[in-house]
Design a protein around this motif. Structure first.
Motif, PDB file in Angstrom:
ATOM      1  N   ALA A  16      -9.775  -2.652   3.282  1.00  5.57           N
ATOM      2  CA  ALA A  16     -10.959  -3.396   3.448  1.00  5.57           C
ATOM      3  C   ALA A  16     -10.205  -4.191   1.719  1.00  5.57           C
ATOM      4  O   ALA A  16      -9.776  -5.344   1.517  1.00  5.57           O
ATOM      5  N   ALA A  17      -9.569  -3.897  -0.066  1.00  5.93           N
ATOM      6  CA  ALA A  17      -9.510  -4.112  -0.449  1.00  5.93           C
ATOM      7  C   ALA A  17      -7.770  -4.530  -1.170  1.00  5.93           C
ATOM      8  O   ALA A  17      -7.399  -5.342  -0.976  1.00  5.93           O
ATOM      9  N   LEU A  18      -6.858  -4.319   0.677  1.00 10.56           N
ATOM     10  CA  LEU A  18      -5.361  -4.398   0.566  1.00 10.56           C
ATOM     11  C   LEU A  18      -5.312  -5.866   1.552  1.00 10.56           C
ATOM     12  O   LEU A  18      -4.811  -6.076   1.626  1.00 10.56           O
ATOM     13  N   GLY A  47      -1.121   4.821  -7.562  1.00 10.12           N
ATOM     14  CA  GLY A  47      -2.260   5.821  -7.256  1.00 10.12           C
ATOM     15  C   GLY A  47      -3.164   5.940  -6.197  1.00 10.12           C
ATOM     16  O   GLY A  47      -3.847   7.255  -6.081  1.00 10.12           O
ATOM     17  N   THR A  48      -3.256   4.405  -5.511  1.00  4.05           N
ATOM     18  CA  THR A  48      -4.696   5.012  -4.309  1.00  4.05           C
ATOM     19  C   THR A  48      -3.569   5.760  -3.206  1.00  4.05           C
ATOM     20  O   THR A  48      -4.455   6.386  -2.506  1.00  4.05           O
ATOM     21  N   LEU A  52      -4.858   9.096  -2.013  1.00  2.00           N
ATOM     22  CA  LEU A  52      -4.445   8.791  -0.353  1.00  2.00           C
ATOM     23  C   LEU A  52      -4.302  10.187   0.412  1.00  2.00           C
ATOM     24  O   LEU A  52      -4.851  11.104   1.491  1.00  2.00           O
ATOM     25  N   ALA A  53      -3.300  10.246   0.352  1.00  2.00           N
ATOM     26  CA  ALA A  53      -2.023  11.336   0.081  1.00  2.00           C
ATOM     27  C   ALA A  53      -2.409  13.024   0.158  1.00  2.00           C
ATOM     28  O   ALA A  53      -2.844  13.784   0.304  1.00  2.00           O
ATOM     29  N   VAL A  54      -3.115  12.744  -1.356  1.00  2.00           N
ATOM     30  CA  VAL A  54      -4.340  14.271  -2.021  1.00  2.00           C
ATOM     31  C   VAL A  54      -5.362  13.981  -0.947  1.00  2.00           C
ATOM     32  O   VAL A  54      -5.496  15.885  -0.164  1.00  2.00           O
ATOM     33  N   GLY A 103       4.161   6.706  -3.756  1.00  2.00           N
ATOM     34  CA  GLY A 103       2.527   7.365  -3.943  1.00  2.00           C
ATOM     35  C   GLY A 103       2.636   8.259  -3.360  1.00  2.00           C
ATOM     36  O   GLY A 103       2.167   9.330  -3.270  1.00  2.00           O
ATOM     37  N   LEU A 104       2.571   8.139  -1.644  1.00  2.00           N
ATOM     38  CA  LEU A 104       2.389   9.644  -1.049  1.00  2.00           C
ATOM     39  C   LEU A 104       3.116  10.158  -1.490  1.00  2.00           C
ATOM     40  O   LEU A 104       2.578  11.427  -0.760  1.00  2.00           O
ATOM     41  N   TYR A 105       4.346  10.323  -2.114  1.00  2.00           N
ATOM     42  CA  TYR A 105       5.348  11.491  -2.071  1.00  2.00           C
ATOM     43  C   TYR A 105       4.573  12.036  -2.910  1.00  2.00           C
ATOM     44  O   TYR A 105       4.371  13.478  -3.147  1.00  2.00           O
TER      45      TYR A 105
END
Length: 121
Positions: A16-18, A47-48, A52-54, A103-105
């Motif tokens: 929704a934010a994106l 950060g987001t 998400l990956a965490v 960020g995913l990495y």
């Protein structure tokens, strides 16, 4: 089951934010200087997607599925940028795709024990 609900809710809120013009307008109000707005926006992307990956590592599905989930997140990072081209006041860029993947990495690095664990939640 609760972990999947938290993960799904985060993914829904992130989508929704994106994919709405409102966060872009908010950024202009919070950061009037172009340089500050740019840095804040890119940091937020990083950060987001790291979070998400965490969260995805926290799910701790069986090993083959967790890597499939990472592929899904990669496609999601590309797909949301593509779809932003059709949202007023937003634009999808290759730079953001790269930042999302960074960020995913970083998120996988931060939660590597969950990603490499044989234990299931």
């Amino acid at each position: 089951m609760m972990r999947w609900a938290v993960w799904s809710a985060y993914l829904l809120l992130l989508s929704a934010a994106l994919l709405t013009p409102h966060p872009a307008h908010l950024a202009h109000d919070l950061f009037p200087a172009d340089d500050a707005r740019f840095a804040a926006a890119k940091s937020l992307h990083l950060g987001t997607f790291a979070f998400l990956a965490v969260l995805t590592g926290w799910l701790r599905p069986p090993p083959p599925r967790r890597w499939l989930l990472l592929l899904v997140l990669s496609l999601y990072a590309c797909g949301t940028e593509f779809l932003q081209q059709f949202v007023p006041s937003r634009s999808g860029t290759w730079q953001d795709v790269t930042i999302n993947h960074t960020g995913l990495y970083l998120g996988v690095l931060l939660s590597w024990r969950w990603w490499l664990s044989e234990r299931r939640a």
